[in-house]
Design a protein around this motif. Sequence first.
Motif, mmCIF file in Angstrom:
data_model
loop_
_atom_site.group_PDB
_atom_site.id
_atom_site.type_symbol
_atom_site.label_atom_id
_atom_site.label_comp_id
_atom_site.label_asym_id
_atom_site.label_seq_id
_atom_site.Cartn_x
_atom_site.Cartn_y
_atom_site.Cartn_z
ATOM 1 N N THR A 166 0.966 -0.984 0.318
ATOM 2 C CA THR A 166 -0.449 0.683 -0.256
ATOM 3 C C THR A 166 0.998 0.700 0.158
ATOM 4 O O THR A 166 2.082 0.997 0.578
ATOM 5 N N LYS A 207 -8.614 0.318 -2.697
ATOM 6 C CA LYS A 207 -8.376 1.768 -1.680
ATOM 7 C C LYS A 207 -8.955 2.324 -0.628
ATOM 8 O O LYS A 207 -10.161 1.180 -0.232
ATOM 9 N N CYS A 212 -4.070 3.600 -1.001
ATOM 10 C CA CYS A 212 -4.416 2.438 -2.267
ATOM 11 C C CYS A 212 -3.383 1.751 -2.346
ATOM 12 O O CYS A 212 -1.920 1.783 -2.234
#
Length: 256
Positions: A166, A207, A212
Motif C-alpha cells: 500500500t 482503495k 491504495c
Amino acid sequence: MKVILVDDEHLNLVRLQTEAKKALPEDTEIFAYENPLEALKESKNKQIDIAFLDIEMPELNGIQLAKELKKINPTINVIFVTAYDNYALDAYKIHASGYLSKPVKAQKITEELEALRHPILVKSDKRLSVKCFGNFEVFVDGNPLKFQRSKSKELFAYLVDREGATANINELNAILWEEDHKSYLRNLIADIQQTLKAVGCSDVFIKRHNECCIDPNKIDCDAYEYKKNNPDAVRSYRGEYMIQYSWAFFSLEYDD
C-alpha cells in the motif's frame, strides 16, 4: 499471440499467410495487409507480437514501417520478408528479429520463431496485462487501456512497481509532484477506479481511506515474471524498466 503480415503484392501475401499458418500456433491471431499504412493504423489498437514485413512497398516501405511499429511497441519482433538481400544492414540497424528470403517456407518461419529477439510470454487467463520493460503500458484483453489523464497512468505504474504494497496519499504526492497536489491526486484515483470499472477489472485496484494499492495476483506483468526467474521474462529484459518515469530508474535493479 498476435501477428501481422504485410506485403503489397496480393499473391505473395497469400503465400506468406499460408506458410505462416503452418508454422504458428493454432491460437495465433493473424492479420494480413496489402497496404502498409493500414497495417500501421490497425497496429495502434492491437498488441502485436510479431510483424512479417515485405521491404519494397509504396508509400511506406518495410524499414520505415518497422520503425513506426517499434514506436508503438519497442519489443515487437520484426521479421523482414524480401526477394532482395541488400537490406540486411538496414534490418540490423533497427534490431530486426529475422530476415527471410522469398519464397518463404513454413520451416524457415519456424526457425525464426525459435530465435526471436524478444521472447513472447505465454498469456494466462488474466484480462489485464502490464508491460514494464521499456515503456510502461497497460492492456486489457490484449488492447491498450486508456486512462483519462497521463498522471493516472503514472500513478497506476507506481502501484504496479509496489507489487501489492500500500501507498498513502503523502507518499504518492511526493512521487508524482514536488508540491502539494493531494486534491488533484484524488481525481487520479477516481480516474483509475472508473477506467478499470469500465472494462470489468475494478477488483485490480484497492482503495482504503488514505491509502491504495493493486492486487498483483489479478494482473500479468513481465517484471513480476522476471522476479520469478521465468526464462522468457529474463530474456525479454533489455535493461529498460518504465523508462518514461524517473522514479523507476533504479527500482528493478534494487529489488534484485
